[in-house]
Design an enzyme around this catalytic site. Structure first.
Site, mmCIF file in Angstrom:
data_model
loop_
_atom_site.group_PDB
_atom_site.id
_atom_site.type_symbol
_atom_site.label_atom_id
_atom_site.label_comp_id
_atom_site.label_asym_id
_atom_site.label_seq_id
_atom_site.Cartn_x
_atom_site.Cartn_y
_atom_site.Cartn_z
ATOM 1 N N ASN A 92 7.728 32.952 100.387
ATOM 2 C CA ASN A 92 9.303 31.905 100.893
ATOM 3 C C ASN A 92 10.136 32.482 102.154
ATOM 4 O OD1 ASN A 92 10.754 29.960 101.609
ATOM 5 N ND2 ASN A 92 11.765 30.225 99.709
ATOM 6 N N LYS A 128 12.184 31.027 104.183
ATOM 7 C CA LYS A 128 13.398 29.908 104.361
ATOM 8 C C LYS A 128 13.785 30.046 105.149
ATOM 9 C CE LYS A 128 14.168 31.812 99.637
ATOM 10 N NZ LYS A 128 15.463 31.146 98.436
ATOM 11 N N GLY A 168 17.195 33.953 94.287
ATOM 12 C CA GLY A 168 17.926 34.275 95.534
ATOM 13 C C GLY A 168 19.068 35.377 94.573
ATOM 14 N N SER A 173 13.426 35.535 92.241
ATOM 15 C CA SER A 173 13.887 37.313 92.237
ATOM 16 C C SER A 173 12.878 37.983 91.654
ATOM 17 C CB SER A 173 15.236 37.525 91.978
ATOM 18 O OG SER A 173 15.830 37.116 92.291
HETATM 19 C C1 PEP Z 1 12.383 30.948 96.736
HETATM 20 O O1 PEP Z 1 13.389 30.836 97.237
HETATM 21 O O2 PEP Z 1 11.495 29.921 96.860
HETATM 22 C C2 PEP Z 1 12.612 32.155 95.718
HETATM 23 C C3 PEP Z 1 11.968 32.476 95.071
HETATM 24 O O3 PEP Z 1 13.731 32.977 96.501
HETATM 25 P P1 PEP Z 1 13.985 34.877 96.014
HETATM 26 O O4 PEP Z 1 12.519 35.139 95.826
HETATM 27 O O5 PEP Z 1 14.743 35.119 96.888
HETATM 28 O O6 PEP Z 1 14.748 33.931 94.986
#
Ligand code: PEP
Length: 251
Positions: free
Chosen positions: A9, A11, A173, A212
């Site tokens: 993702n 974003k 995140g 994460s």
């Molecule tokens: C996400 O936004 O779907 C996500 C899992 O982000 P991160 O891996 O950065 O925590």
């Protein structure tokens, strides 16, 4: 046997230049044919990424779609049929950033899920609890409610053409990852809830973990019986790290 899946993702990140570089990095990865790999760029970059990944076994999806499946007078929105038209095959629905920061309700998430399927896209339904909800012992209740809203509206059969992503909000995140045991407990509960309606659907649906995920944590997470891969945010912006996570899903 469920095929593992790893999805990135991206974003609201990226410029034309950085997206081109990332796609180039993905092209160079040696990916296992046993793992489905997908990326979710911003809508603006979907066509660029599709062109950049031509001939590579990486699917491209969108991060959101309109509640209205077909094109029409809805300024600023993108319909599932338009996403299909440009070449998307997947779409995220109910990401916690949209639920929390943009006020998306379970009803709206259900309508987006339905719109995606009506157009032939596979929805990836994101569910997950906040830290306060976890600390209050409400994790399974919250996740079950988010999932149940879609089951009640569309029936369990809808999940034979969908993916579920369990993403604890406190892990997104933040650098905090759910332990494999914490994640497995929720994944098993999601599968059990689906199994109460259809054992076949429950056995076939892929449930991804997100929050994460890094290459270093992926092997243990993906080794759990009900974790079928990952939805990866930050780490998916680095092609080598993302490739290592994809490899972990193939082991
Ligand atoms: C996400 O936004 O779907 C996500 C899992 O982000 P991160 O891996 O950065 O925590």
């Amino acid at each position: 046997m469920r095929r593992p899946m790893v999805a990135g993702n991206w974003k609201m990140h990226g410029t034309c230049a950085s997206v081109a570089e990332l796609a180039e990095g993905l092209r160079d990865l040696a990916l296992s044919s046993d793992v489905d790999v997908a990326v979710f760029p911003s809508s603006l970059h979907i066509s660029q990424v599709l062109a950049g990944l031509q001939g590579v076994c990486i699917q491209v999806g969108a991060q959101d779609c309109s509640v209205e499946p077909m094109p029409g007078a809805l300024t600023g929105e993108v319909s599932a049929s338009q996403l299909l038209d440009v070449g998307c095959v997947l779409v995220l629905v109910g990401h916690s950033e949209r639920r929390q920061l943009l006020g998306e309700t379970d009803e709206v998430v259900g309508r987006k899920f339905a719109a995606a399927q009506a157009c032939g896209l596979t929805p990836v339904l994101c569910v997950g609890e906040t830290l306060a909800q976890r600390e209050a012992g409400k994790t399974l209740e919250v996740v079950s409610h988010q999932l149940g809203c879609v089951i009640d509206e569309l029936g369990v059969g809808a999940f034979s053409r969908a993916v579920v992503a369990y993403e604890p909000v406190w892990a997104i995140g933040t650098g905090l990852t759910a332990t494999p045991q914490q994640a497995q407990e929720v994944h098993a509960a999601i599968r059990l809830q689906l199994a109460a309606e259809s054992a076949e659907v429950a056995a076939g649906v892929r449930i991804l973990y997100g929050g994460s995920v890094k290459a270093a944590s992926a092997v243990e997470l993906f080794g759990m019986p009900d974790i079928d891969g990952g939805l990866v945010g930050g780490a998916s912006l680095n092609a080598d790290e993302f490739g290592a996570i994809c490899r972990a899903a193939g082991n």
